[in-house]
Design a protein around this motif. Structure first.
Motif, short mmCIF file in Angstrom:
data_model
loop_
_atom_site.label_atom_id
_atom_site.label_comp_id
_atom_site.label_asym_id
_atom_site.label_seq_id
_atom_site.Cartn_x
_atom_site.Cartn_y
_atom_site.Cartn_z
N LEU A 39 39.91 24.00 40.63
CA LEU A 39 40.31 23.24 39.44
C LEU A 39 41.76 22.77 39.49
CD1 LEU A 39 38.56 25.21 36.53
CD2 LEU A 39 37.75 23.23 37.82
N ARG A 40 42.41 23.01 40.63
CA ARG A 40 43.79 22.57 40.87
C ARG A 40 44.78 23.17 39.89
NH1 ARG A 40 43.04 16.14 42.56
NH2 ARG A 40 41.33 16.50 44.03
N MET A 41 44.49 24.40 39.49
CA MET A 41 45.44 25.16 38.67
C MET A 41 46.44 25.85 39.60
SD MET A 41 42.89 27.03 35.96
CE MET A 41 42.05 26.15 34.63
N LEU B 273 37.49 50.61 37.10
CA LEU B 273 37.30 49.17 37.05
C LEU B 273 36.43 48.77 38.24
CD1 LEU B 273 40.78 47.67 36.09
CD2 LEU B 273 38.63 47.42 34.84
N MET B 274 35.27 48.22 37.93
CA MET B 274 34.29 47.94 38.98
C MET B 274 34.52 46.56 39.62
SD MET B 274 32.64 50.76 38.86
CE MET B 274 31.30 50.39 39.99
N PHE B 275 34.68 46.55 40.91
CA PHE B 275 34.71 45.34 41.72
C PHE B 275 35.81 44.36 41.30
CE2 PHE B 275 30.15 46.58 40.90
CZ PHE B 275 30.01 47.38 42.03
N LEU B 276 36.94 44.91 40.85
CA LEU B 276 38.02 44.05 40.35
C LEU B 276 38.52 43.10 41.43
CD1 LEU B 276 39.91 43.25 38.05
CD2 LEU B 276 41.49 45.02 38.83
N ARG B 277 38.63 43.58 42.67
CA ARG B 277 39.13 42.71 43.74
C ARG B 277 38.26 41.48 43.91
NH1 ARG B 277 43.15 43.85 46.86
NH2 ARG B 277 43.10 46.05 46.22
N ASP B 278 36.94 41.66 43.79
CA ASP B 278 36.03 40.51 43.91
C ASP B 278 36.18 39.56 42.72
OD1 ASP B 278 34.81 41.18 46.37
OD2 ASP B 278 33.52 42.63 45.38
N HIS B 279 36.38 40.12 41.54
CA HIS B 279 36.59 39.28 40.36
C HIS B 279 37.85 38.44 40.50
CE1 HIS B 279 33.39 40.54 37.63
NE2 HIS B 279 33.60 41.80 37.97
N VAL B 280 38.93 39.06 40.93
CA VAL B 280 40.20 38.33 41.08
C VAL B 280 40.08 37.27 42.17
CG1 VAL B 280 42.64 38.55 41.68
CG2 VAL B 280 41.57 40.24 40.18
N ALA B 281 39.41 37.61 43.26
CA ALA B 281 39.23 36.64 44.35
C ALA B 281 38.43 35.43 43.87
CB ALA B 281 38.54 37.31 45.53
N ARG B 282 37.36 35.68 43.10
CA ARG B 282 36.55 34.57 42.59
C ARG B 282 37.36 33.72 41.61
NH1 ARG B 282 30.95 35.25 39.19
NH2 ARG B 282 32.35 36.35 37.77
N LEU B 283 38.14 34.38 40.78
CA LEU B 283 38.95 33.67 39.80
C LEU B 283 39.99 32.78 40.49
CD1 LEU B 283 39.42 33.35 36.75
CD2 LEU B 283 41.03 35.24 36.88
N LYS B 284 40.65 33.31 41.49
CA LYS B 284 41.68 32.54 42.20
C LYS B 284 41.06 31.37 42.98
CE LYS B 284 45.09 34.99 44.09
NZ LYS B 284 45.80 36.08 44.80
N LEU B 285 39.87 31.59 43.52
CA LEU B 285 39.18 30.49 44.19
C LEU B 285 38.84 29.39 43.19
CD1 LEU B 285 37.79 29.26 46.67
CD2 LEU B 285 35.74 30.58 46.09
#
Length: 281
Positions: free
Chosen positions: A62-64, A45-57
């Motif tokens: 969006l105040r989710m 899985l490539m760069f998953l940590r960056d994907h999750v960090a971007r998603l959480k940001l």
């Protein structure tokens, strides 16, 4: 068993034929969602940590509500479970979508979220396109610069319209203009221009999506002492370049062969493609 026959909804493996999302889903009704396209390359899985960090940001913007268990380790485990069940190996595309739970009209009744993980088999590792893309500008609708501009959201009508324009003009790709008339990105990628061995790309302040692959290329350039500047990109910047390439998480890198009457090479595009495949080993 048919491939692609399952997905994961809120941590549970379900059939894609099972009705898991209701008609009043907020992603469907209002585009109230975010998503990540994640590359599974050579069983990694490539760069998953960056994907999750971007998603959480993005969820924070969006105040989710961000569940405590919504972390890289848990998401990785769920993705591998799905890939194994769908027999998608060693290469696949994974889409992770987060959407606010149903209720309310424009104003939500809750900020709790649900998430969906889907997978699709791909062939091979990162491959640079053999024929350069033919690209031009889509200028009918300009992208606003605001706190939503850097997010990868389900509200994608600008890109849909640019895709239709690309289709009607028989192009391979279109460049998107921001509200100031500068080039900020393409339909599905960030843009890099090479001039005399130096790389230029639009800063996030110009309204481009905060691409995960964009981040990797900037990092790889620094590692290999390739000078990189984040500057406003104009038509002149592209016309004056020696090389233009596009980056996204699934394709890695695609090089542009022609923009208007200008033609380009692909030396650095091939270099970075090779480096990405080294990271996937």
């Amino acid at each position: 068993m048919i491939k692609d026959d399952h997905c994961i909804l809120n941590g549970h493996l379900i059939s894609i034929y099972e009705p898991g999302v209701s008609f009043n889903n907020r992603a469907f009704r209002y585009g109230d969602s975010l998503f990540e396209s994640i590359r599974f390359c050579n069983n990694k899985l490539m760069f998953l940590r960056d994907h999750v960090a971007r998603l959480k940001l993005g969820m924070t913007v969006l105040r989710m509500n961000v569940p405590a268990e919504f972390n890289t380790e848990n998401i990785s485990e769920l993705i591998f479970q799905l890939l194994k069940h769908n027999t998608h190996a060693p290469n696949a595309r994974v889409r992770l979508t987060v959407f606010r739970n149903e209720g309310g009209y424009y104003t939500p009744e809750t900020n709790d979220i649900s998430f969906l993980i889907e997978s699709e088999e791909l062939e091979g590792t990162y491959q640079l396109n053999q024929k350069g893309l033919w690209a031009d500008i889509y200028g009918e609708i300009k992208k606003p610069i605001n706190k939503l501009a850097n997010l990868k959201s389900g509200n994608a009508l600008l890109y849909v319209m640019a895709g239709l324009a690309k289709q009607s003009m028989k192009l391979d790709e279109c460049f998107i203009l921001n509200e100031n008339g500068a080039i900020c990105e393409s339909i599905s990628s960030n843009i890099f221009i090479v001039k005399n061995g130096t790389i230029f790309t639009a800063p996030l302040s110009e309204g481009c999506v905060a691409g995960v692959m964009r981040k990797q290329i900037i990092s790889l350039a620094a590692e290999h002492k390739i000078l990189t500047f984040e500057n406003t990109i104009t038509t002149y910047t592209i016309m004056n370049g020696d090389e233009v390439f596009l980056t996204n998480a699934i394709n890695g890198i695609r090089w542009v062969g022609q923009f208007k009457q200008k033609y380009y090479t692909n030396k650095l595009a091939q270099f970075f493609t090779d480096k990405l495949n080294e990271l996937a080993r």
